[in-house]
Design a protein around this motif. Structure first.
Motif, mmCIF file in Angstrom:
data_model
loop_
_atom_site.group_PDB
_atom_site.id
_atom_site.type_symbol
_atom_site.label_atom_id
_atom_site.label_comp_id
_atom_site.label_asym_id
_atom_site.label_seq_id
_atom_site.Cartn_x
_atom_site.Cartn_y
_atom_site.Cartn_z
ATOM 1 N N TRP A 1 0.845 -1.192 0.000
ATOM 2 C CA TRP A 1 0.000 0.000 0.000
ATOM 3 C C TRP A 1 0.883 1.247 0.000
ATOM 4 O O TRP A 1 1.837 1.344 0.776
ATOM 5 C CB TRP A 1 -0.935 -0.005 1.210
ATOM 6 C CG TRP A 1 -2.064 -0.981 1.027
ATOM 7 C CD1 TRP A 1 -2.061 -2.310 1.320
ATOM 8 C CD2 TRP A 1 -3.342 -0.693 0.463
ATOM 9 N NE1 TRP A 1 -3.249 -2.887 0.980
ATOM 10 C CE2 TRP A 1 -4.073 -1.918 0.453
ATOM 11 C CE3 TRP A 1 -3.960 0.461 -0.019
ATOM 12 C CZ2 TRP A 1 -5.377 -2.002 -0.030
ATOM 13 C CZ3 TRP A 1 -5.259 0.366 -0.501
ATOM 14 C CH2 TRP A 1 -5.949 -0.850 -0.502
ATOM 15 N N LEU A 2 0.554 2.178 -0.913
ATOM 16 C CA LEU A 2 1.328 3.413 -1.081
ATOM 17 C C LEU A 2 0.437 4.624 -0.826
ATOM 18 O O LEU A 2 -0.734 4.645 -1.208
ATOM 19 C CB LEU A 2 1.880 3.526 -2.508
ATOM 20 C CG LEU A 2 2.741 2.382 -3.063
ATOM 21 C CD1 LEU A 2 3.208 2.735 -4.465
ATOM 22 C CD2 LEU A 2 3.921 2.120 -2.160
ATOM 23 N N ASN A 3 1.031 5.639 -0.215
ATOM 24 C CA ASN A 3 0.376 6.935 -0.033
ATOM 25 C C ASN A 3 1.291 8.007 -0.606
ATOM 26 O O ASN A 3 2.279 8.394 0.016
ATOM 27 C CB ASN A 3 0.096 7.193 1.449
ATOM 28 C CG ASN A 3 -0.515 8.576 1.690
ATOM 29 O OD1 ASN A 3 -1.126 9.154 0.789
ATOM 30 N ND2 ASN A 3 -0.336 9.097 2.889
ATOM 31 N N ARG A 4 1.002 8.457 -1.858
ATOM 32 C CA ARG A 4 1.786 9.544 -2.456
ATOM 33 C C ARG A 4 1.252 10.867 -1.907
ATOM 34 O O ARG A 4 0.050 11.136 -1.985
ATOM 35 C CB ARG A 4 1.659 9.552 -3.975
ATOM 36 C CG ARG A 4 2.342 8.386 -4.700
ATOM 37 C CD ARG A 4 1.404 7.263 -4.956
ATOM 38 N NE ARG A 4 1.803 6.424 -6.089
ATOM 39 C CZ ARG A 4 1.184 5.315 -6.434
ATOM 40 N NH1 ARG A 4 0.143 4.889 -5.745
ATOM 41 N NH2 ARG A 4 1.594 4.610 -7.467
ATOM 42 N N GLY B 1 1.787 17.249 -4.053
ATOM 43 C CA GLY B 1 2.953 18.056 -4.391
ATOM 44 C C GLY B 1 4.173 17.258 -4.787
ATOM 45 O O GLY B 1 5.230 17.848 -5.057
ATOM 46 N N ASN B 2 4.071 15.923 -4.830
ATOM 47 C CA ASN B 2 5.222 15.117 -5.249
ATOM 48 C C ASN B 2 5.639 15.475 -6.676
ATOM 49 O O ASN B 2 4.798 15.767 -7.529
ATOM 50 C CB ASN B 2 4.888 13.619 -5.208
ATOM 51 C CG ASN B 2 4.963 13.036 -3.814
ATOM 52 O OD1 ASN B 2 5.260 13.737 -2.852
ATOM 53 N ND2 ASN B 2 4.682 11.743 -3.709
ATOM 54 N N SER B 3 6.944 15.429 -6.903
ATOM 55 C CA SER B 3 7.450 15.646 -8.256
ATOM 56 C C SER B 3 7.049 14.476 -9.144
ATOM 57 O O SER B 3 6.881 13.343 -8.675
ATOM 58 C CB SER B 3 8.972 15.764 -8.232
ATOM 59 O OG SER B 3 9.545 14.567 -7.743
ATOM 60 N N GLU B 4 6.870 14.761 -10.415
ATOM 61 C CA GLU B 4 6.590 13.699 -11.369
ATOM 62 C C GLU B 4 7.912 13.128 -11.852
ATOM 63 O O GLU B 4 8.675 13.793 -12.550
ATOM 64 C CB GLU B 4 5.775 14.221 -12.553
ATOM 65 C CG GLU B 4 5.380 13.111 -13.527
ATOM 66 C CD GLU B 4 4.553 13.616 -14.690
ATOM 67 O OE1 GLU B 4 3.398 13.181 -14.830
ATOM 68 O OE2 GLU B 4 5.081 14.452 -15.443
ATOM 69 N N GLU B 5 8.196 11.892 -11.453
ATOM 70 C CA GLU B 5 9.414 11.211 -11.866
ATOM 71 C C GLU B 5 9.099 10.269 -13.026
ATOM 72 O O GLU B 5 7.965 9.800 -13.182
ATOM 73 C CB GLU B 5 10.002 10.418 -10.694
ATOM 74 C CG GLU B 5 10.279 11.244 -9.451
ATOM 75 C CD GLU B 5 11.456 12.194 -9.622
ATOM 76 O OE1 GLU B 5 12.404 11.842 -10.366
ATOM 77 O OE2 GLU B 5 11.432 13.291 -9.015
ATOM 78 N N ALA C 1 5.338 7.392 -15.327
ATOM 79 C CA ALA C 1 5.098 8.667 -14.645
ATOM 80 C C ALA C 1 3.659 8.832 -14.172
ATOM 81 O O ALA C 1 3.410 9.233 -13.022
ATOM 82 C CB ALA C 1 5.496 9.816 -15.569
ATOM 83 N N GLU C 2 2.691 8.496 -15.024
ATOM 84 C CA GLU C 2 1.294 8.761 -14.657
ATOM 85 C C GLU C 2 0.802 7.893 -13.513
ATOM 86 O O GLU C 2 -0.165 8.228 -12.828
ATOM 87 C CB GLU C 2 0.387 8.580 -15.874
ATOM 88 C CG GLU C 2 0.388 7.194 -16.480
ATOM 89 C CD GLU C 2 1.440 7.020 -17.558
ATOM 90 O OE1 GLU C 2 1.302 6.076 -18.365
ATOM 91 O OE2 GLU C 2 2.408 7.822 -17.595
ATOM 92 N N ASP C 3 1.465 6.761 -13.279
ATOM 93 C CA ASP C 3 1.070 5.864 -12.189
ATOM 94 C C ASP C 3 2.085 5.849 -11.051
ATOM 95 O O ASP C 3 1.919 5.096 -10.095
ATOM 96 C CB ASP C 3 0.915 4.432 -12.709
ATOM 97 C CG ASP C 3 -0.187 4.306 -13.728
ATOM 98 O OD1 ASP C 3 -1.256 4.904 -13.516
ATOM 99 O OD2 ASP C 3 0.024 3.612 -14.745
ATOM 100 N N GLY C 4 3.125 6.650 -11.150
ATOM 101 C CA GLY C 4 4.238 6.555 -10.217
ATOM 102 C C GLY C 4 4.186 7.497 -9.042
ATOM 103 O O GLY C 4 3.193 7.560 -8.310
ATOM 104 N N SER D 1 3.773 10.667 -8.550
ATOM 105 C CA SER D 1 2.788 11.748 -8.435
ATOM 106 C C SER D 1 1.384 11.286 -8.788
ATOM 107 O O SER D 1 0.543 12.084 -9.207
ATOM 108 C CB SER D 1 3.197 12.913 -9.343
ATOM 109 O OG SER D 1 3.297 12.490 -10.690
ATOM 110 N N TYR D 2 1.120 9.992 -8.617
ATOM 111 C CA TYR D 2 -0.186 9.426 -8.959
ATOM 112 C C TYR D 2 -1.319 10.199 -8.302
ATOM 113 O O TYR D 2 -1.244 10.579 -7.124
ATOM 114 C CB TYR D 2 -0.233 7.960 -8.523
ATOM 115 C CG TYR D 2 -1.573 7.287 -8.737
ATOM 116 C CD1 TYR D 2 -1.926 6.790 -9.982
ATOM 117 C CD2 TYR D 2 -2.472 7.159 -7.681
ATOM 118 C CE1 TYR D 2 -3.143 6.154 -10.176
ATOM 119 C CE2 TYR D 2 -3.700 6.527 -7.863
ATOM 120 C CZ TYR D 2 -4.025 6.034 -9.121
ATOM 121 O OH TYR D 2 -5.238 5.417 -9.305
ATOM 122 N N SER D 3 -2.354 10.436 -9.071
ATOM 123 C CA SER D 3 -3.516 11.176 -8.570
ATOM 124 C C SER D 3 -4.753 10.304 -8.720
ATOM 125 O O SER D 3 -4.913 9.609 -9.742
ATOM 126 C CB SER D 3 -3.695 12.480 -9.369
ATOM 127 O OG SER D 3 -4.809 13.194 -8.899
#
Length: 751
Positions: A616-619, A622-626, A651-654, A656-658
């Motif tokens: 489980w991840l919690n981004r 404001g995270n940078s898009e890597e 990038a779209e799932d990494g 900075s995922y929204s």
């Protein structure tokens, strides 16, 4: 350290020409190729051949040849024989290693593996080329792969033979594992809705269609399905009295046809089955003698029902078949649901006519040789605009209509073909079937090697479609069709076609019937329990946490910085009260940079038995898009050469995922990018560390900083199929259900 280097390919040829093939890795002729059932179905030398439990590449055992105790004796193992056809190609592959100190000082016979050919009279043909020599590997497992082509027209069977120290010319120990002989055969589908055995499940409540010979009785309390089974009341493993029964249905089978034999078997808990005696023999008879048989060997099941399965090919000459069962055990065993399923009809690709201009749509005889009394017709057609008209007028006379089709299509990839042609005789016209014929002729080196004849009959003004399934003879390099017409009036021919079988993944009505018969059946086996890697609840303080998780050490110009810390506020954890927080800053000086953290295991871990990683991840906002968020396994050494498998999120799932917040990242271990000798998830058996990180690039997505929380990291076994998966389990998830129906519908070709 285990690694698998691929040896150069060597060709085994029984004789004749060489050809390349694609191999069906789901069709392996070898049984017990990893020695997990000791020497069952293998022959071995009296001395110097062993089963090793000290080392293996898969499972817990492997074969071992060693002359340490008997220096002058040959060591060897030999498989059972496998039925083959001339011109068949196989991929022979195995893993082996010579232990340190192994020495071979003789010729090629010092250490070798071979595929050997035999004719139908059990004579060794002697033309098979051995794999010579196998090289010394100094304690490392290596993979050997060889192509074997059975080109001798007299070859009927092959076996595998592996020998060492044939002439006292080697010294030491060598081990073999994962021995396979993959075929180039297309998968065979069986009609599991049809059972040719009568009363195979004893559902009459008696031995109708059976001959109970000794120590057998009908049982109504223990069965695999239905209400009855056959119980073997043996009590003495190794004694003179065996349970015996013979199934006497004598089903109608087709010479040369393929069938699937299945039977459910169970030995009571604690009972030992003597596999050296116990057997089910599928026997084919001619004139009172057995001309061919298949032996299936049940083994101890410890109280569980097990399905025994064997594909059989009916010999060309037979008048009956039966199944003879012998049981040797020190307690009760049960047999139920014996069945014989026929092969489903071949589905042909009606969109692919190998004949050119078979319907005369060029308006002339292109690709045809009109010999006598034929003309192009534009008024009487089956379809399209043209047909061929035979202008014969005298039934039985010397003037026969004749024409030959000569487009000479390439049929080298097929062993079966479907011939079709539309035919019509005018009303009142009589066709003499004694002379009228379509001859599908196969040629090689100027001679006819196969000839299939189709005889049209009087149709009284109606178009009919003639159809004939053809087995392609071998060898054959060319095919044509010679048509002869003898009638007392006009006849017509149109749409001559030669269709190849559909390839794998194309389905028609027979497959739908089979799917209906297997609907919602499954072969689920017990799953491995989930392996929790870390839920972060066990750490008493940050010091304990930092002993397990840390930022990856080392100084590199293209690496950013980061830190890991222990979350102790339950409101911030996904579950429980603790989680991991990773803060990264990927603003490295290089254009492309990375940053990561890791955990290292005290001992290597085997993760190859699992299917997925769940975390489980919690981004954070404001995270940078890597460019990438990645996960990777290391094997014995944490170095670039030690990376075994990598999985990435773009990038779209990494990073900075929204939307932000807790989401589950599921990593399919089968979809990882394998490296450093690993080629599948089963190779992840020596993992020493797991690493998470990001990669950024100023020229693409850019890079920067951010925070990602991690919680509840675990390995999950999602599916475990047994050895008897339903035939129509198209997505290989152990069960026939709507997902398989969708797959079939996507490539449906039936009418």
């Amino acid at each position: 350290m285990k690694y698998f280097a691929v040896l150069s390919m060597l060709l085994l040829v029984c004789s004749g020409a060489v050809f390349a093939q694609n191999y069906n890795m789901e069709d392996d002729l070898v049984t017990n190729g990893g020695a997990e059932d000791d020497f069952n179905v293998w022959f071995h030398s009296e001395t110097n051949s062993y089963i090793s439990t000290e080392d293996s590449t898969e499972g817990s055992k492997c074969f071992e040849l060693s002359n340490v105790e008997n220096p002058y004796d040959q060591a060897g193992i030999r498989s059972q024989r496998y039925v083959v056809e001339p011109d068949e190609a196989f991929l022979f592959t195995f893993k082996y290693k010579t232990l340190p100190g192994f020495d071979k000082f003789g010729g090629p016979q010092s250490l070798r593996a071979s595929v050997r050919c035999f004719d139908s009279d059990n004579n060794y043909i002697g033309a098979a080329s051995s794999v010579n020599p196998l090289e010394v590997t100094d304690g490392e497992w290596v993979t050997a792969e060889y192509e074997a082509v059975v080109a001798d027209p007299n070859a009927a069977e092959v076996d595998i033979r592996i020998t060492m120290n044939t002439f006292a010319d080697a010294d030491g120990t060598v081990r073999f594992d994962e021995i396979h002989l993959y075929t180039s055969r297309m998968p065979v589908y069986y009609d599991t809705s049809e059972n040719l055995f009568v009363n195979g499940g004893f559902e009459t409540g008696d031995f109708t269609n059976w001959n109970p010979i000794n120590l057998t009785e009908i049982n109504s309390s223990i069965f695999s399905e239905g209400s009855y089974s056959c119980k073997f009341t043996t009590t003495d493993d190794g004694g003179a009295e065996y349970g015996k029964i013979n199934h006497t249905t004598r089903p109608s089978v087709t010479p040369g046809g393929k069938y699937l034999f299945k039977c459910d078997f169970k030995s009571e808990a604690g009972i030992t089955v003597a596999s050296s005696i116990t057997r089910m023999v599928i026997r084919f008879w001619e004139s009172g003698s057995v001309v061919s048989d298949y032996i299936v060997t049940p083994t101890t099941t410890d109280g569980e029902w097990q399905t025994i399965s064997q594909e059989v090919v009916v010999p060309d000459s037979l008048d009956s078949m039966d199944v003879y069962t012998v049981m040797n055990a020190d307690g009760s065993c049960y047999m139920d649901n014996m069945r014989l399923h026929p092969e489903m009809p071949t589905v042909y690709d009606a969109s692919n006519n190998l004949f050119v201009n078979g319907g005369f749509e060029t308006g002339d005889f292109t690709n045809w040789n009109p010999i006598n009394l034929v003309e192009i017709c534009g008024s009487e057609v089956s379809s399209g605009s043209y047909s061929s008209k035979f202008t014969t007028t005298d039934d039985g006379g010397a003037g026969l209509g004749k024409i030959t089709h000569q487009s000479y299509p390439d049929f080298s990839d097929y062993d079966k073909l479907l011939f079709e042609c539309d035919f019509k005789s005018e009303a009142g016209v009589t066709v003499s079937s004694a002379n009228t014929r379509f001859q599908i002729r196969f040629w090689d080196s100027g001679s006819v090697v196969g000839n299939v004849q189709v005889n049209p009959e009087t149709t009284n003004g109606e178009w009919v479609t003639l159809s004939e399934e053809i087995i392609v003879p071998s060898p054959a390099s060319r095919v044509d069709v010679f048509c002869v017409m003898n009638a007392d009036g006009a006849c017509y021919m149109d749409n001559m076609s030669l269709y190849p079988p559909l390839g794998m993944g194309s389905y028609g009505v027979p497959h739908l019937k089979n799917m209906a018969g297997e609907w919602l059946t499954n072969d689920f086996q017990p799953l491995e329990p989930d392996e929790p890697i870390d839920d972060f609840e066990s750490y008493a303080d940050p010091n304990a946490f930092s002993g397990s998780w840390s930022n990856t050490s080392g100084s590199y110009a293209n690496r950013g910085t980061g830190s890991v810390s222990l979350i102790t506020d339950p409101a911030e954890a996904y579950s429980g009260s603790q989680a991991l927080r990773w803060t990264y800053d990927n603003n490295g000086s290089e254009e492309r940079s990375w940053v990561e953290f890791n955990t290292l295991f005290a001992e290597s871990v085997d993760f190859g038995v699992y299917d997925e990683i769940h975390v489980w991840l919690n981004r954070h906002p404001g995270n940078s898009e890597e460019e990438l968020l990645y996960f990777k396994f290391y094997n014995e050494t944490v170095s670039q050469e030690g990376i075994q498998a990598v999985y990435t999120l773009s990038a779209e799932d990494g990073s900075s995922y929204s939307p932000t917040g807790w989401t589950e990242w599921v990593i399919d271990l089968n979809d990882m990018n394998f490296q450093s000798g690993a080629s599948e998830k089963a190779d992840l058996d020596n993992v020493v560390g797991m690493f998470f990180g990001v990669v950024g690039d100023d020229t693409t997505t850019g890079k920067g900083s951010g925070v990602i929380d991690f919680d509840d990291l675990s390995f999950v076994d999602t599916i475990n199929c047994g050895s008897n998966q339903p035939v129509m389990d198209l997505n290989q998830d152990c069960e026939v259900d709507f997902e398989d129906f969708v797959i079939m519908g996507e490539t449906w070709v039936g009418e």
